[in-house]
Design an enzyme around this catalytic site. Sequence first.
Site, PDB file in Angstrom:
ATOM      1  N   ASN A 119     -19.512 -30.410  17.555  1.00  0.00           N
ATOM      2  CA  ASN A 119     -19.052 -31.293  16.479  1.00  0.00           C
ATOM      3  C   ASN A 119     -17.544 -31.112  16.356  1.00  0.00           C
ATOM      4  O   ASN A 119     -17.094 -30.078  15.880  1.00  0.00           O
ATOM      5  CB  ASN A 119     -19.771 -30.908  15.177  1.00  0.00           C
ATOM      6  CG  ASN A 119     -19.238 -31.647  13.962  1.00  0.00           C
ATOM      7  OD1 ASN A 119     -18.478 -32.615  14.088  1.00  0.00           O
ATOM      8  ND2 ASN A 119     -19.645 -31.199  12.785  1.00  0.00           N
ATOM      9  N   LYS A 173     -15.614 -32.667  14.428  1.00  0.00           N
ATOM     10  CA  LYS A 173     -15.133 -32.953  13.062  1.00  0.00           C
ATOM     11  C   LYS A 173     -13.873 -33.829  13.140  1.00  0.00           C
ATOM     12  O   LYS A 173     -13.802 -34.681  14.013  1.00  0.00           O
ATOM     13  CB  LYS A 173     -14.905 -31.642  12.309  1.00  0.00           C
ATOM     14  CG  LYS A 173     -16.128 -30.723  12.360  1.00  0.00           C
ATOM     15  CD  LYS A 173     -16.044 -29.565  11.429  1.00  0.00           C
ATOM     16  CE  LYS A 173     -17.337 -28.758  11.521  1.00  0.00           C
ATOM     17  NZ  LYS A 173     -17.398 -27.650  10.582  1.00  0.00           N
ATOM     18  N   HIS A 199     -24.205 -33.574   7.095  1.00  0.00           N
ATOM     19  CA  HIS A 199     -23.428 -32.337   7.251  1.00  0.00           C
ATOM     20  C   HIS A 199     -22.934 -31.895   5.874  1.00  0.00           C
ATOM     21  O   HIS A 199     -22.610 -32.729   5.030  1.00  0.00           O
ATOM     22  CB  HIS A 199     -22.249 -32.572   8.201  1.00  0.00           C
ATOM     23  CG  HIS A 199     -21.566 -31.303   8.592  1.00  0.00           C
ATOM     24  ND1 HIS A 199     -20.698 -30.654   7.755  1.00  0.00           N
ATOM     25  CD2 HIS A 199     -21.652 -30.553   9.715  1.00  0.00           C
ATOM     26  CE1 HIS A 199     -20.281 -29.543   8.360  1.00  0.00           C
ATOM     27  NE2 HIS A 199     -20.832 -29.468   9.550  1.00  0.00           N
ATOM     28  N   GLU A 239     -20.203 -30.869   4.887  1.00  0.00           N
ATOM     29  CA  GLU A 239     -18.886 -31.419   4.536  1.00  0.00           C
ATOM     30  C   GLU A 239     -19.007 -32.851   4.022  1.00  0.00           C
ATOM     31  O   GLU A 239     -18.217 -33.276   3.173  1.00  0.00           O
ATOM     32  CB  GLU A 239     -17.947 -31.313   5.754  1.00  0.00           C
ATOM     33  CG  GLU A 239     -17.534 -29.858   5.988  1.00  0.00           C
ATOM     34  CD  GLU A 239     -17.238 -29.484   7.434  1.00  0.00           C
ATOM     35  OE1 GLU A 239     -17.041 -30.389   8.270  1.00  0.00           O
ATOM     36  OE2 GLU A 239     -17.203 -28.264   7.715  1.00  0.00           O
ATOM     37  N   GLU A 246     -27.603 -25.043   8.826  1.00  0.00           N
ATOM     38  CA  GLU A 246     -26.221 -24.590   8.751  1.00  0.00           C
ATOM     39  C   GLU A 246     -25.935 -24.039   7.359  1.00  0.00           C
ATOM     40  O   GLU A 246     -25.607 -24.815   6.439  1.00  0.00           O
ATOM     41  CB  GLU A 246     -25.268 -25.756   9.017  1.00  0.00           C
ATOM     42  CG  GLU A 246     -25.443 -26.396  10.369  1.00  0.00           C
ATOM     43  CD  GLU A 246     -24.157 -27.058  10.847  1.00  0.00           C
ATOM     44  OE1 GLU A 246     -23.693 -26.703  11.911  1.00  0.00           O
ATOM     45  OE2 GLU A 246     -23.611 -27.896  10.103  1.00  0.00           O
ATOM     46  N   GLY A 289     -17.349 -22.295   9.621  1.00  0.00           N
ATOM     47  CA  GLY A 289     -15.908 -22.114   9.755  1.00  0.00           C
ATOM     48  C   GLY A 289     -15.376 -20.829   9.139  1.00  0.00           C
ATOM     49  O   GLY A 289     -14.162 -20.649   9.027  1.00  0.00           O
ATOM     50  N   SER A 310     -20.342 -20.915  12.523  1.00  0.00           N
ATOM     51  CA  SER A 310     -19.622 -19.827  13.208  1.00  0.00           C
ATOM     52  C   SER A 310     -20.313 -19.342  14.473  1.00  0.00           C
ATOM     53  O   SER A 310     -20.282 -18.150  14.786  1.00  0.00           O
ATOM     54  CB  SER A 310     -19.354 -18.660  12.243  1.00  0.00           C
ATOM     55  OG  SER A 310     -18.485 -19.059  11.201  1.00  0.00           O
TER      56      SER A 310
END
Length: 250
Positions: A9, A11, A93, A95, A163, A169, A209
Site C-alpha cells: 500500500n 498510500k 483502511h 486512515e 491492522e 507506521g 509495521s
Amino acid sequence: MRRKLAAGNWKMNGLRRDLTEIDALLALHPAPQVDLLLCLPSVLLLEGAARAEGHALTIGAQDCHHRPAGAHTGDISASMVADTGASAVILGHSERRDEHEESSEIVRKKARRAMEAGLTAVICLGESLDEREALNTLDIIDGQLSASVPDNATGLNLVIAYEPIWAIGTGLTPTLEQIGEVHDFIRTRLERRFGPGVGQAVRILYGGSVKPENCAEIFQVSNVDGALVGGASLKADDFSLIINALEASV
Ligand code: PGA
C-alpha cells in the site's frame, strides 16, 4: 489451500517516476509462488497497471466511492478503478476511517460496489491502543467485520486485513499470540457467517509495521495468509525481502 498474498500500500506516496519500482519488483519476482498486489495512488493506477500487465502482479486502488457514478467531486468509482486495469481496492483502511470519518456501513457499501465491478475488496479492520488496553479488541473486530463485509463476499472477491491502528507506521507490532488470536477469531466468524467453504477461502492478512526483519515469524502464525505492507512496500528491494519470506513460509 489458500494462496498466500503479499500486498503493498503506497498510500499518498510516489510519483510517476517511482513506477520504476514496479519494473524492479517484476525483475526480482518473474514467477512468484505467492500472489502479489500493489495498491497505488489513483493517479498512478493506469500506468502502473500497464506496467504490470502480463506479469504476476496485480494492481489495486486504495479507496473507491460507494455510489456507481454521479456528482461526487474528487471521488472515483469502483468501475473507474476496474477500467484502469486494476483488479483490487483497499477499503476501510484506518486512515480512511479516521481522516474521512468512514463508518463500517459505508465500507460495506463500497465493498459491494467494488465486488459488483469485479474487484477484490481488501477490507481493513483494527483496534486502537485504548481499545486493546481495555480488552475490547475482539469486540471491536467483531463489530467491524460484521458491519463492513457485504453479503456478496466470496473467497475470491474478499480479503481481510487485520491492522491494529497502533501498529501502523509506528514500528510497534502485536505479539505473535495476539496476532494469532485475532486471525483465528476472524476465521471463525467468517466460517460462521458464510459457511466453511467461503470462510476457509478468504485470505486474512496482517498489517502494521511489517518489515523484512519481523515478517518471517509473523508468517508462521496460524491463519496469517500474508501481509498488507505500507512503508516497506515503497522500495522493491524491501518488499522483495518480505515476498521471499512469504514464499519460504508456504
Ligand atoms: P505500515 O502500514 O506497514 O507502514 O505500518 C501498514 C498499512 O497501513 O497498511
